[in-house]
Enzyme design. Structure first.
Site, PDB file in Angstrom:
ATOM      1  N   SER A   1     -57.709 -29.280   2.311  1.00 28.74           N
ATOM      2  CA  SER A   1     -56.254 -29.197   2.260  1.00 28.74           C
ATOM      3  C   SER A   1     -55.686 -28.871   3.645  1.00 28.74           C
ATOM      4  CB  SER A   1     -55.826 -28.174   1.208  1.00 28.74           C
ATOM      5  OG  SER A   1     -54.463 -28.308   0.896  1.00 28.74           O
TER       6      SER A   1
ATOM      7  N   LYS B   1     -29.914 -21.606  -7.672  1.00 28.09           N
ATOM      8  CA  LYS B   1     -30.513 -20.474  -6.970  1.00 28.09           C
ATOM      9  C   LYS B   1     -31.629 -19.836  -7.802  1.00 28.09           C
ATOM     10  CE  LYS B   1     -31.009 -17.568  -3.644  1.00 28.09           C
ATOM     11  NZ  LYS B   1     -31.589 -18.026  -2.364  1.00 28.09           N
TER      12      LYS B   1
END
Length: 223
Positions: free
Chosen positions: A105, A157
């Site tokens: 990764s 949010k």
């Protein structure tokens, strides 16, 4: 301020160098990318302290990336990759990577900054993919008779708020962000590994990891 250490040579000998002798700068890319021990700010400091900081400018003739990392932060992986590529271009030095264990990764992301990637026979390499984990424990809270109130300003949010049931398609912005980082990662790999086919990487290799002999066959590494 970075404090360089003189490492042993291939024969295990460590000697004091003159102030003008040429150097190979080894960067340890070990552990979780983005952690305190492997952060992009730390790598930037080590790189540029080696050119007129702790080491006289012009002494470093090559970079060696010693890699043993399972990956980590996508942003830090990109920033470290970019720092190494910038250093290479500014000071015209070759970059080599040696995988000593794991290069997965974000570790693979950083390795792509190298001109050549080498690995020990026992190393594993790959995992070109991006993952973001979320946990939702709203059902557990309901079972326990708990209720959480959240006060926010700004649309989305409280996206993926784990203390309430998620709304239909709420994860769409997160999927878009994940796709952005993934496509960027794939482009970095195929642009730096010229024998790697983009479609094969996406459709066949995916985010799998491979032992070094297969990683060489699939063009993740050179030797």
């Amino acid at each position: 301020r970075a404090r360089p250490t003189v490492l042993p040579n291939a024969q295990g000998e460590r000697s004091v160098l003159s102030n003008t002798s040429p150097l190979i700068l080894q960067l340890d890319i070990s552990g979780l990318v983005g952690s305190e021990s492997l952060h992009s700010n730390q790598i930037w400091t080590q790189l540029f302290e080696s050119q007129g900081g702790s080491i006289e400018k012009g002494r470093v003739k090559a970079l060696l990336l010693r890699i043993n990392s399972p990956g980590g932060s996508a942003i830090d992986s990109f920033n470290i990759y970019k720092a190494i590529k910038t250093y290479k271009a500014m000071f015209n030095v070759p970059v080599y990577a040696y995988v000593d264990g794991m290069c997965a990764s974000g570790g693979m992301y950083i390795a792509c900054a190298a001109d050549k990637i080498f690995a020990s026979d026992a190393s594993i390499i790959g995992s070109v993919g991006v993952i973001i984990n979320f946990v939702n424990f709203s059902q557990l809270m309901t079972n326990l008779g708990l209720k959480a109130d959240t006060i926010t300003e700004g649309k989305n949010k409280d996206l993926m708020n784990p203390m309430r049931p998620w709304k239909p398609d709420e994860e769409a912005p997160i999927k878009d962000m994940t796709r952005f980082f993934y496509e960027q990662f794939v482009d970095v790999v195929v642009s730096n590994r010229p024998d790697m086919n983009k479609e094969t990487l996406i459709d066949t290799y995916g985010a799998n990891i491979y032992p070094a002999p297969l990683a060489k066959q699939y063009h993740f590494i050179d030797e």
